[in-house]
Write an enzyme that holds these catalytic residues in place. Structure first.
Site, PDB file in Angstrom:
ATOM      1  N   HIS A   1     -51.307  17.635 -59.023  1.00  0.00           N
ATOM      2  CA  HIS A   1     -50.311  18.412 -59.753  1.00  0.00           C
ATOM      3  C   HIS A   1     -50.978  19.525 -60.557  1.00  0.00           C
ATOM      4  CE1 HIS A   1     -46.381  19.260 -61.270  1.00  0.00           C
ATOM      5  NE2 HIS A   1     -46.788  19.141 -62.519  1.00  0.00           N
TER       6      HIS A   1
ATOM      7  N   HIS B   1     -49.870  13.945 -66.870  1.00  0.00           N
ATOM      8  CA  HIS B   1     -49.341  15.313 -66.860  1.00  0.00           C
ATOM      9  C   HIS B   1     -50.035  16.087 -67.979  1.00  0.00           C
ATOM     10  CE1 HIS B   1     -46.690  18.773 -67.024  1.00  0.00           C
ATOM     11  NE2 HIS B   1     -46.156  18.390 -65.873  1.00  0.00           N
TER      12      HIS B   1
ATOM     13  N   MET C   1     -35.436   5.254 -58.091  1.00  0.00           N
ATOM     14  CA  MET C   1     -34.222   5.993 -57.729  1.00  0.00           C
ATOM     15  C   MET C   1     -33.270   6.009 -58.915  1.00  0.00           C
ATOM     16  SD  MET C   1     -32.588   7.535 -55.254  1.00  0.00           S
ATOM     17  CE  MET C   1     -30.932   7.867 -54.645  1.00  0.00           C
TER      18      MET C   1
ATOM     19  N   CYS D   1     -38.166  14.991 -55.480  1.00  0.00           N
ATOM     20  CA  CYS D   1     -38.781  13.687 -55.181  1.00  0.00           C
ATOM     21  C   CYS D   1     -39.012  13.485 -53.689  1.00  0.00           C
ATOM     22  CB  CYS D   1     -37.894  12.554 -55.675  1.00  0.00           C
ATOM     23  SG  CYS D   1     -38.246  11.996 -57.337  1.00  0.00           S
ATOM     24  N   HIS D   2     -37.980  13.757 -52.885  1.00  0.00           N
ATOM     25  CA  HIS D   2     -38.001  13.345 -51.484  1.00  0.00           C
ATOM     26  C   HIS D   2     -38.442  14.456 -50.534  1.00  0.00           C
ATOM     27  CE1 HIS D   2     -36.120   9.536 -52.528  1.00  0.00           C
ATOM     28  NE2 HIS D   2     -35.254  10.211 -53.264  1.00  0.00           N
TER      29      HIS D   2
ATOM     30  N   CYS E   1     -32.414  16.153 -55.648  1.00  0.00           N
ATOM     31  CA  CYS E   1     -33.218  15.171 -54.899  1.00  0.00           C
ATOM     32  C   CYS E   1     -34.492  15.723 -54.278  1.00  0.00           C
ATOM     33  CB  CYS E   1     -32.369  14.553 -53.780  1.00  0.00           C
ATOM     34  SG  CYS E   1     -30.693  14.093 -54.268  1.00  0.00           S
TER      35      CYS E   1
END
Length: 572
Positions: free
Chosen positions: A355, A397, A116, A78-79, A75
């Site tokens: 990124h 990307h 999610m 992402c978070h 996780c």
């Protein structure tokens, strides 16, 4: 609450997600995006103290430790480490406690249209693990330890001092055509002779090396693992191997060296995910000289962010500067390295979620993907300013992207996307093709989302794109190639995994096209699991036919690979 009962209330709860703080984005999220965003973090095994929230449901220390490990493995990408939100939504107790354990269990089990993953129904988590995670995210997030100069120096090793290294090249290898290939799950890189296709050495490194970079002279190879370990390899040695190493944090992605005239091989820099900072080091020993934190305000709402990760770094060819991209605050930093003790930094506001990216063909403009903002930022490294923000497809990307001459638009830089099947072409010539400069001038159609890398070469008439994160094996096990002179005819599919002739049923994901120095071969990794056979496949760029397959029991989970000359000179 059993899974059958969860199903009865799932529809009701999921119907509320559109207005939930966890599901603000109403757009659907593809499987490739989920595969990419839900990456693991090396912080899973770092010691952390359990925080206690009296309003949170009870957890034993053992339960908390298991849940913490799951969080950092599944996780945190992402978070965020601190659960403050990164590309995913915040998961702090002020938001989660009010939702309640049952609600959170359903959310984790079934996922949401906002991105999610459906952790339980996909089989990735058990019902017990879902319950653990629903309780865990209602507790205060544990904070990993900081990592400063004292911690770095404890890990710093000069294996062979500069005075004891060769004074001239001691081997017969064509160094400029060596490939550095990441062996992801074994914590190694393979150095492969691009001329003979033979393995020169397998070198121990950090875990899951993210990139390989060269010193300006091409003598030293620097690699950085996701565990923030940097290895410095001397290519002049009779058998190239490590000469220095250091850890610059607990998790990292980027390393680069000073490229400007007069500073060749003098300095190296690395950016960390945790702690959020970058470190400048001596270019011949990796001795840490300066650590700079990146915590600060976001470029859009001017709000404080505690965890802005350094995602990518390039060395400018126009000034003695490092170009440092800070992901969560959306800032590109031009770090003047002429005086480390009086460091000067130009801060350019670009866009959130920076990124990766690369230089245009003139090396003046840095083109960086702000992935969850669906934009490319063009930064003028000569003038030190933002040239333009360019809207592109979903989750760009590019890796370093691809430069080539378009028949109509002139010089262009290209990126693929994780979230859709398009390839965006952006004009990069403001002199002779001003009307097309820094605009998305065309979109190519590809086979599907999940692309990670795109590549061309000044001596090639082809453009290659992979799609290793696409859920369809037919797509992830092949690459597509375009004829630059006739882009309208679409792409040709190369069955690279099939050409590899692997004997088992591994994933066989084909990743990262990379040219040799001459630009007449393209190398691909065919990436399977650690217990499955993998390979490298070499394609003849002129004929698009199979040229060679490199197999060896030591080639375990090969992913990224970098040609020395092309990486040294930013050729892509």
């Amino acid at each position: 609450m059993k899974i059958r009962k969860l199903r009865h209330v799932a529809a009701l709860v999921l119907a509320t997600l559109a207005v939930s703080s966890f599901a603000e984005d109403k757009k659907g999220v593809s499987a490739p995006e989920m595969n990419y965003q839900a990456g693991s973090s090396p912080l899973a095994n770092e010691p952390m103290v359990q925080s206690t929230n009296p309003k949170a449901p009870p957890m034993t220390q053992a339960e908390f430790d298991v849940a913490r490990k799951i969080y950092f493995e599944r996780c945190a990408g992402c978070h965020g480490v601190l659960r403050k939100g990164a590309t995913g939504k915040p998961l702090t107790p002020d938001l989660t406690v009010a939702k309640g354990t049952d609600y959170l269990k359903i959310f984790i089990a079934y996922g949401s249209p906002a991105g999610m993953p459906n952790w339980q129904t996909s089989g990735e988590m058990s019902e017990k693990e879902v319950d653990l995670m629903a309780r865990y995210i209602q507790h205060d997030p544990p904070q990993p330890p900081e990592f400063g100069m004292a911690e770095m120096k404890k890990t710093w090793k000069v294996i062979i001092p500069p005075a004891q290294r060769p004074t001239k090249k001691m081997n017969n290898y064509n160094i400029s055509n060596i490939f550095s290939t990441t062996l992801r799950d074994t914590g190694e890189v393979a150095l492969i002779d691009g001329d003979t296709k033979q393995i020169i050495n397998i070198i121990k490194t950090g875990y899951a090396v993210h990139i390989s970079r060269l010193s300006a002279s091409g003598r030293y190879l620097f690699v950085i693992g996701r565990d923030a370990k940097i290895n410095m390899i001397d290519l002049w040695m009779e058998k190239p191997d490590n000469v220095a190493e250091i850890r610059v944090g607990l998790e990292a992605r980027s390393v680069e060296t000073s490229k400007y005239k007069g500073f060749e091989d003098k300095l190296a820099i690395a950016g960390s995910y945790w702690p959020p900072q970058f470190t400048i080091m001596k270019g011949d020993t990796l001795e840490p000289l300066k650590i700079v934190g990146t915590r600060g305000m976001t470029v859009d709402k001017q709000e404080y962010h505690p965890e802005p990760r350094v995602a990518s770094i390039v060395g400018s060819h126009f000034k003695p500067e490092f170009v440092v991209n800070v992901k969560e605050t959306g800032k590109t930093l031009l770090v003047d390295y002429r005086n480390i003790d009086a460091l000067k930094t130009t801060e350019i506001g670009t866009a959130l979620f920076l990124h990766d990216g690369g230089l245009d063909s003139t090396k003046r403009y840095f083109m960086v993907a702000a992935n969850n903002s669906n934009k490319i930022a063009a930064v003028d490294l000569k003038e030190g300013k933002l040239t333009k923000l360019i809207d592109v497809g979903k989750i760009p990307h590019p890796g370093r992207g691809a430069n080539f001459i378009h028949p109509k638009f002139g010089p262009v830089w290209a990126t693929g996307h994780l979230g859709d099947e398009t390839i965006s072409l952006i004009g990069t010539d403001p002199v002779k093709h001003q009307q097309y400069a820094f605009k998305e001038v065309a979109k190519l159609s590809g086979p599907g989302g999940g692309a990670l890398f795109i590549k061309s070469h000044p001596k090639s008439q082809h453009l290659y794109s992979d799609a290793p994160l696409n859920p369809d094996p037919k797509i992830s096990q092949s690459v597509v190639v375009y004829d630059i002179k006739n882009l309208d005819k679409g792409y040709t599919v190369l069955p690279v995994a099939e050409w590899a002739g692997l004997k088992d049923d591994g994933a066989k994901r084909v990743v990262q096209p990379e040219y040799n120095k001459a630009g007449d071969e393209v190398w691909f990794s065919v990436w399977s699991a650690k217990n499955k056979e993998s390979a490298l496949v070499v394609v003849d760029d002129k004929t698009l036919k199979l040229k060679a397959v490199i197999k060896d029991p030591r080639l375990i989970t090969p992913t990224g690979h970098f040609n020395v000359y092309n990486t040294q000179h930013d050729v892509y």
